[in-house]
Each structure stands twice: as C-alpha cells, then as structure tokens.
Design an enzyme around this catalytic site. Structure first.
Site, PDB file in Angstrom:
ATOM      1  CE  LYS A  40     -11.028  -7.095   1.294  1.00  0.00           C
ATOM      2  NZ  LYS A  40     -10.259  -8.339   1.055  1.00  0.00           N
ATOM      3  CB  SER A  69      -6.708 -12.906   5.607  1.00  0.00           C
ATOM      4  OG  SER A  69      -6.184 -13.456   4.419  1.00  0.00           O
ATOM      5  CD  GLU A  86     -12.790   1.586  -2.553  1.00  0.00           C
ATOM      6  OE1 GLU A  86     -13.399   2.598  -2.159  1.00  0.00           O
ATOM      7  OE2 GLU A  86     -12.171   0.821  -1.790  1.00  0.00           O
TER       8      GLU A  86
HETATM    9  C1  LIG Z   1      -8.974  -8.406   0.671  1.00  0.00           C
HETATM   10  C2  LIG Z   1      -8.243  -9.548   1.242  1.00  0.00           C
HETATM   11  C3  LIG Z   1      -6.906  -9.422   1.683  1.00  0.00           C
HETATM   12  C4  LIG Z   1      -6.100  -8.163   1.520  1.00  0.00           C
HETATM   13  O1  LIG Z   1      -6.599  -7.030   2.132  1.00  0.00           O
HETATM   14  P1  LIG Z   1      -5.889  -6.394   3.411  1.00  0.00           P
HETATM   15  O2  LIG Z   1      -6.543  -5.086   3.590  1.00  0.00           O
HETATM   16  O3  LIG Z   1      -4.429  -6.299   3.091  1.00  0.00           O
HETATM   17  O4  LIG Z   1      -6.127  -7.335   4.531  1.00  0.00           O
HETATM   18  C5  LIG Z   1      -6.298 -10.520   2.275  1.00  0.00           C
HETATM   19  N1  LIG Z   1      -6.950 -11.694   2.413  1.00  0.00           N
HETATM   20  C6  LIG Z   1      -8.228 -11.855   2.002  1.00  0.00           C
HETATM   21  C7  LIG Z   1      -8.876 -13.189   2.187  1.00  0.00           C
HETATM   22  C8  LIG Z   1      -8.913 -10.795   1.404  1.00  0.00           C
HETATM   23  O5  LIG Z   1     -10.174 -10.968   0.984  1.00  0.00           O
END
Ligand SMILES: *Cc1c(COP(=O)(O)O)cnc(C)c1O
Length: 392
Positions: free
Chosen positions: A89, A378, A111
């Site tokens: 993010k 992610s 938000e």
């Molecule tokens: C917020 C988050 C997501 C999901 O958000 P996307 O916009 O779909 O990428 C996925 N993995 C992690 C670790 C997150 O913090």
C-alpha cells in the site's frame, strides 16, 4: 482502445458517479496526475521515495520448498511484504501524497477499514509534513486498535464514523463528504484501484512498479515470461500492480483470488465477481455485492484488507473480457495457505496474501505440465498474529 477512455470507463465499468461539486476537482486531479506522469522531476522524486524510503526494488524469490510441495508449479514470490510498513500500500500513498504536495494541497484525508491504508497514508503524510485526517468506522476502531495507535503516533487524526454499519463503506461516505466541503485545500487519498476516475488509473500507475520489476526479474531468472500470475483481490491494487505490465503478454495467464469468507453461497463473503451483480459504489461502476433493493451488502472475510463489497472497475473489465480469471478461496483455506507458506518457506504472509497462496494448491492440480508462477506476496503476517491464534 485505450483503457480507461477519456471519461474513465473500462468498457461498461468505472466512470465518475459523484456529486456535481466533485466534477471540477476530479478534472483538476486528472490534469495534475497526467502532468506528473510526464514530468521527469516528479518521476525522479517518486522513484527516490520508493527506493530510499520504502525499500524498492523488492526481491523476486524462488520458493523452492513450496514448489517441491506443489510438484507441478515453480513459484516465484514478489516480496512486497519487505517494504516499509509491511505491504504494497505504501507504493500508492507515497505517490498520491507527493502529488498532493505538487498540487499545493495542505491537508490529506483518507478512509480506512482495517487501518492498513490509514497507516500507509499517515506514514506518507508524516514523511512529507502534511496534516492527515483518517475516517474510520467506530466498529473498526475497536477491532483494529493497534493500527489506530500507529496512525496517532505518526500524528494523524483518526475520526470515528458512527453512521450506518460503522465500517469501511460508511467511512468512505464521510471522507467523500469532507472532500466535497474542503476540496480547495484537501487531497483525498484512496487506497485501491477503486473510486471515481482518475483514481483507478492513478493507483494502477503507482502500483505498476510491482509488475514492471517482476517482469524484468523473471526474464532475468528464467529467460522467458511466466505461465501464470496470481494475486489476491480486495479492491484490487496489489493484483493490478502485478498484472498490468503483463496485460499485453497474451500467453501469460492472469488469476485474481477473491475472498470467499464462509463460502460464496453464504451471506458471509467478499467475492463480488463470484456474486455476479453490478452496481455503483464509491463513485464508480463495478461488480458489487448488493441486496435486491440495490443496497450495498456488508462484506465478510477473515482478511480485513479483502473485506470490501466492491472491486476495481478494471478488474471488472478483465473479468468480462476474459483477460483475467477470478476465483475465490475461503477463510479456512486461507489459513491453510498461511500455515503452508510459514512452514515451508519461513515467511509468514498476511492473511490477505494467504488467499493467493492457497489457490496455488488448486492450480497445481489443474496444470497439465510443469508451469511457472509469479505470486504477488502483498504483505507480511505479523499484523494478523492475534487473529490467527484465535482462529486456529
Ligand atoms: C489492503 C491489502 C490487500 C488488499 O487490497 P488490494 O487493493 O486488493 O491490493 C491485500 N494484501 C494486503 C497485505 C493488504 O494490506
């Protein structure tokens, strides 16, 4: 055709379904963003933030024991968990807050649901010296106390939202209301490839660094392109970041993994594409979970970051055109994926990421011959330890 078109449409999806007072600010934002993308100075500053501050490039790492376990798949992990704050993010919030500064805005709002986007926004705002107000549902404030403390420690103000279900969608409504009122000095930082045009485009471009790096790294390691890309999809920003630079590589199969919660046929899931309904949320048209009256349903997933009733318009477009395939994984399966990755590789994934990990088990059974995969890793799982212990 160029996506999105000049009105922000991806085929039938996207657009700008907003109060009229926001049309001019959105146009202003689009002009500023497009200018920034053409500006060598902006790109240089953004790249410096991504490398020196956030820790890019991230590793593309071959998960050997996981691959041996899966037998038919050779899995490379794109390690966004190694970034500052522990997830992808930050790529986006650094881009948006930098753009806010260039536009002369003096205040950031956001938000947040689970608080991950709130923390990433508060981080970027602290770094660049801008005050930051984060709208968060009262329910979520209780559930995610640690992230609330993190935001406050970095100087952000967390504003409790007490309307509706007191969760993410109500926080979004309040943030939009704030933006309408204070648009002359305020920049609204959206956390995924969702929201009105130009946000889905802008967030895609800021996150595309994931796929650009991964493509180069994979070519260097294997001398060809991967057979598959796999990523979890909440709003869809980590997935789009990985996918987009491969969209024209027609032979690369793209798979997004939604959160099936207790199952897509139950009342408790967060898989709008599996539910097949289309609607408007947060200023754009996409797949959207809703009641027969068109009211937005509350999503459920064990992964707070996937707990969103909509999905980005470009994913919706990929789904109808078939460029990507969308599947889903339940809460229970995600926990299995989380254990698998932890035990075999010594890396604890975020429970969001664990959805994509578990899908590899299913994919491994489907592929006919040995195939290569890039998994978008992610985020890291430390944030989820309390919840996982309780669940197991
Ligand atoms: C917020 C988050 C997501 C999901 O958000 P996307 O916009 O779909 O990428 C996925 N993995 C992690 C670790 C997150 O913090």
């Amino acid at each position: 055709m160029k996506n999105p078109d000049k009105h922000g449409h991806f085929g039938a999806f996207g657009g700008k379904y907003v109060p009229e007072t926001l049309m001019v600010p959105l146009e202003e934002l689009e002009v500023a963003f497009k200018g920034a993308m053409k500006s060598a100075a902006f790109k240089k500053e953004f790249t410096a933030l991504l490398t020196d501050y956030a820790g890019r490039p991230t590793n593309l790492y071959l998960a050997k024991r996981l691959s041996a376990h899966l037998k038919t798949l050779k899995v490379y992990c794109k390690r966004e968990d190694l970034l500052h704050t522990g997830a992808h993010k930050i790529n986006n919030t650094l881009g948006q807050v930098l753009l806010a500064k260039k536009m002369g805005k003096t205040r950031i709002i956001a938000e947040t649901g689970a608080g991950q986007h709130g923390v990433a926004t508060a981080t970027a705002a602290a770094l660049m010296g801008l005050p930051c107000d984060v709208y968060m549902g009262e329910e979520d404030i209780h559930r995610q106390a640690l992230n609330v403390d993190r935001m406050r420690l970095m100087g952000a103000k967390v504003i409790p939202v007490t309307s509706g279900s007191k969760t993410l969608k109500d926080a979004m409504n309040e943030a939009i209301r704030d933006w309408v009122t204070n648009v002359s000095n305020t920049f609204y930082c959206i956390g995924s490839v969702a929201g009105p045009h130009p946000y889905p485009l802008m967030v895609r471009e800021f996150q595309a660094i994931i796929g650009k790096e991964a493509r180069k790294q994979f070519l260097k390691a294997e001398g060809k392109l991967p057979n598959y890309l796999v990523a979890c999809v909440g709003g869809g920003s980590n997935a789009m970041g990985l996918f987009y630079p491969f969209v024209k590589d027609k032979k690369v199969k793209i798979i997004g993994v939604e959160a099936a919660g207790h199952g897509v046929h139950s009342q408790f899931h967060a898989a709008p594409m599996a539910a097949k309904q289309i609607g408007v949320l947060h200023g754009s048209k996409s797949y959207l979970m809703q009641t027969r009256d068109g009211q937005v349903k509350i999503a459920h997933s064990i992964a707070a970051g996937l707990d969103y009733p909509g999905v980005g318009p470009e994913h919706s477009y990929f789904n109808v055109t078939g460029r990507a395939q969308y599947v889903s994984v339940t809460d229970k399966e995600a926990i299995k994926g989380l254990k698998l990755m932890s035990e075999l590789e010594g890396v604890i994934p975020a429970v969001e990421t664990a959805h994509a990990v578990y899908y590899l088990e299913k994919l491994a059974k489907k592929v006919k011959k040995k195939s290569t995969v890039i998994l978008c890793f992610s985020g890291r799982g430390d944030k989820d330890m309390g919840q996982i212990k309780e669940y197991i």
